[in-house]
Write a protein that holds these residues in place. Structure first.
Motif, mmCIF file in Angstrom:
data_model
loop_
_atom_site.group_PDB
_atom_site.id
_atom_site.type_symbol
_atom_site.label_atom_id
_atom_site.label_comp_id
_atom_site.label_asym_id
_atom_site.label_seq_id
_atom_site.Cartn_x
_atom_site.Cartn_y
_atom_site.Cartn_z
ATOM 1 N N ASP A 63 -6.853 5.990 -7.571
ATOM 2 C CA ASP A 63 -8.048 5.323 -8.108
ATOM 3 C C ASP A 63 -7.669 4.385 -9.247
ATOM 4 O O ASP A 63 -8.186 3.258 -9.351
ATOM 5 C CB ASP A 63 -9.049 6.371 -8.614
ATOM 6 C CG ASP A 63 -9.762 7.087 -7.481
ATOM 7 O OD1 ASP A 63 -9.739 6.561 -6.354
ATOM 8 O OD2 ASP A 63 -10.316 8.181 -7.720
ATOM 9 N N PRO A 100 -6.850 -2.228 -1.457
ATOM 10 C CA PRO A 100 -7.049 -0.875 -1.996
ATOM 11 C C PRO A 100 -6.513 0.175 -1.029
ATOM 12 O O PRO A 100 -6.582 0.028 0.188
ATOM 13 C CB PRO A 100 -8.576 -0.786 -2.141
ATOM 14 C CG PRO A 100 -9.035 -2.203 -2.232
ATOM 15 C CD PRO A 100 -8.104 -3.003 -1.368
ATOM 16 N N ASN A 120 -5.855 1.385 -7.762
ATOM 17 C CA ASN A 120 -6.798 0.506 -7.061
ATOM 18 C C ASN A 120 -7.641 -0.296 -8.050
ATOM 19 O O ASN A 120 -7.935 -1.475 -7.833
ATOM 20 C CB ASN A 120 -7.716 1.331 -6.159
ATOM 21 C CG ASN A 120 -7.010 1.836 -4.909
ATOM 22 O OD1 ASN A 120 -6.006 1.248 -4.472
ATOM 23 N ND2 ASN A 120 -7.511 2.918 -4.335
ATOM 24 N N ASN A 171 -5.685 -3.225 -9.472
ATOM 25 C CA ASN A 171 -4.920 -3.985 -8.477
ATOM 26 C C ASN A 171 -4.921 -5.467 -8.785
ATOM 27 O O ASN A 171 -5.858 -6.012 -9.364
ATOM 28 C CB ASN A 171 -5.464 -3.726 -7.067
ATOM 29 C CG ASN A 171 -6.855 -4.306 -6.870
ATOM 30 O OD1 ASN A 171 -7.554 -4.589 -7.830
ATOM 31 N ND2 ASN A 171 -7.240 -4.476 -5.624
ATOM 32 N N ARG A 190 2.516 1.739 -3.451
ATOM 33 C CA ARG A 190 1.588 2.241 -4.461
ATOM 34 C C ARG A 190 1.252 3.708 -4.222
ATOM 35 O O ARG A 190 1.086 4.478 -5.174
ATOM 36 C CB ARG A 190 0.318 1.384 -4.488
ATOM 37 C CG ARG A 190 0.546 -0.027 -4.983
ATOM 38 C CD ARG A 190 -0.723 -0.698 -5.443
ATOM 39 N NE ARG A 190 -1.723 -0.794 -4.405
ATOM 40 C CZ ARG A 190 -1.728 -1.708 -3.416
ATOM 41 N NH1 ARG A 190 -0.739 -2.592 -3.354
ATOM 42 N NH2 ARG A 190 -2.686 -1.734 -2.526
ATOM 43 N N GLU A 196 -6.455 3.925 0.607
ATOM 44 C CA GLU A 196 -7.173 5.150 0.911
ATOM 45 C C GLU A 196 -6.211 6.082 1.632
ATOM 46 O O GLU A 196 -5.382 5.644 2.430
ATOM 47 C CB GLU A 196 -8.394 4.884 1.792
ATOM 48 C CG GLU A 196 -9.484 4.075 1.110
ATOM 49 C CD GLU A 196 -10.700 3.911 1.990
ATOM 50 O OE1 GLU A 196 -10.601 4.258 3.190
ATOM 51 O OE2 GLU A 196 -11.735 3.441 1.492
ATOM 52 N N MET A 232 0.828 -1.198 0.000
ATOM 53 C CA MET A 232 0.000 0.000 0.000
ATOM 54 C C MET A 232 0.870 1.258 0.000
ATOM 55 O O MET A 232 0.591 2.224 -0.716
ATOM 56 C CB MET A 232 -0.917 0.001 1.224
ATOM 57 C CG MET A 232 -1.934 -1.110 1.244
ATOM 58 S SD MET A 232 -2.808 -1.218 2.836
ATOM 59 C CE MET A 232 -3.657 0.364 2.868
#
Length: 322
Positions: A259, A271, A262, A265, A212, A273, A209
């Motif tokens: 976005d 995902p 995600n 992915n 990314r 946030e 995460m």
């Protein structure tokens, strides 16, 4: 079986640029260096000839008459420093005067050689080889130092700058903004939920995460902007000469990039946030603008020296959580 005799180790062949206005000296040095076959010598009568030779070929060492080196306020020395910084420079001096040697080294040369020893070709060759070897060693050392300095300011997980680099950069940008009267904007970004993800899915999932998020940031900022990972799942983005509108656009671009990431992915990826805190100011200290952005990130109030992204209310178009 007879063992063939061992060949002596060959010394490297070096390309030498000889810069001397005296033709007889050029011929003498040329003959001395060409005898052993270890040097390819190209002659130049002055600074203009030297520049043309340097443009047409690669040289390992320049053997330059001291007067040519410092002539016209050191134009040749300045040219080599700017355009050929890796070239080894050895200056030919008229004596062993220590002042000549000191002047040579101060002006960027790597060594000096007295014309009194020009009859000894082996000695000259050895000095040139030693100067080249030492210069290359210093260049390797400088490269390693620069690499270590860069590594010390780089976050290994994301490839962005780290907190140390951020803490150095923010005061510099704020000081420049105060001096020039230009604004500076700061975006703080927090990746939501990494602690839970680490506990449930493992640290590799949480690291994914963070990576990314760093990729989305790198795709969204300008070339002169500064992005750093300043905590476990926290990022800081410094926008020099950045107005609030620009900071908002950058934040929205980051959410758009996330976005996209995600949506594309791979199996098993969580995902991402994020939450933002943004502040902008012209005459603010690093502590003030950081505190304002941090207060915005955590839902608090900012000081008067900077303008938060959401000044007293939640902007419906402003980035909050993607």
């Amino acid at each position: 079986m007879l063992t063939p005799p061992r060949r002596p180790l060959l010394r490297p062949i070096l390309n030498v640029l000889l810069v001397d206005p005296r033709l007889d000296e050029v011929r003498r040095v040329f003959d001395l260096l060409q005898k052993g076959g270890e040097f390819h010598v190209h002659g130049a009568r002055g600074a203009a000839d030297a520049r043309r030779e340097l443009e047409s070929g690669a040289f390992d060492v320049a053997l330059i008459d001291f007067e040519c080196w410092r002539g016209r306020a050191g134009a040749l020395a300045a040219h080599l420093a700017e355009h050929h910084p890796d070239l080894t420079v050895v200056l030919l001096t008229s004596s062993e005067n220590e002042r000549d040697a000191l002047d040579a080294l101060r002006s960027g040369a790597h060594d000096f050689y007295s014309r009194a020893y020009l009859e000894d070709g082996e000695h000259l060759a050895a000095r040139l080889l030693a100067a080249v070897a030492e210069n290359r060693s210093l260049r390797r050392r400088d490269t390693m130092v620069r690499w270590l300095e860069r590594e010390a300011r780089t976050d290994l997980l994301t490839g962005l700058h780290n907190r140390r680099a951020f803490d150095e950069r923010l005061p510099e940008v704020c000081s420049s903004a105060l001096r020039d009267g230009n604004p500076v904007a700061l975006i703080l970004l927090d990746v939501v939920g990494t602690g839970v993800v680490n506990d449930v899915h493992g640290q590799e999932a949480g690291d994914g995460m963070i990576r990314r998020t760093a990729l989305a940031i790198a795709r969204s900022i300008r070339g002169g902007d500064f992005a750093a990972r300043i905590g476990g799942d926290d990022f800081g983005i410094i926008l020099a000469d950045g107005e609030m509108d620009l900071a908002r656009r950058v934040a929205r671009r980051i959410t758009h990039e996330l976005d996209q990431l995600n949506a594309a992915n791979e199996e098993g990826e969580i995902p991402v946030e994020v939450a933002f805190g943004v502040a902008c100011g012209k005459r603010c200290s690093p502590q003030e603008i950081f505190s304002a952005a941090d207060a915005e990130l955590t839902g608090g109030r900012s000081g008067s020296a900077v303008v938060p992204l959401f000044a007293g209310r939640r902007d419906p178009d402003g980035p909050s959580v993607a």
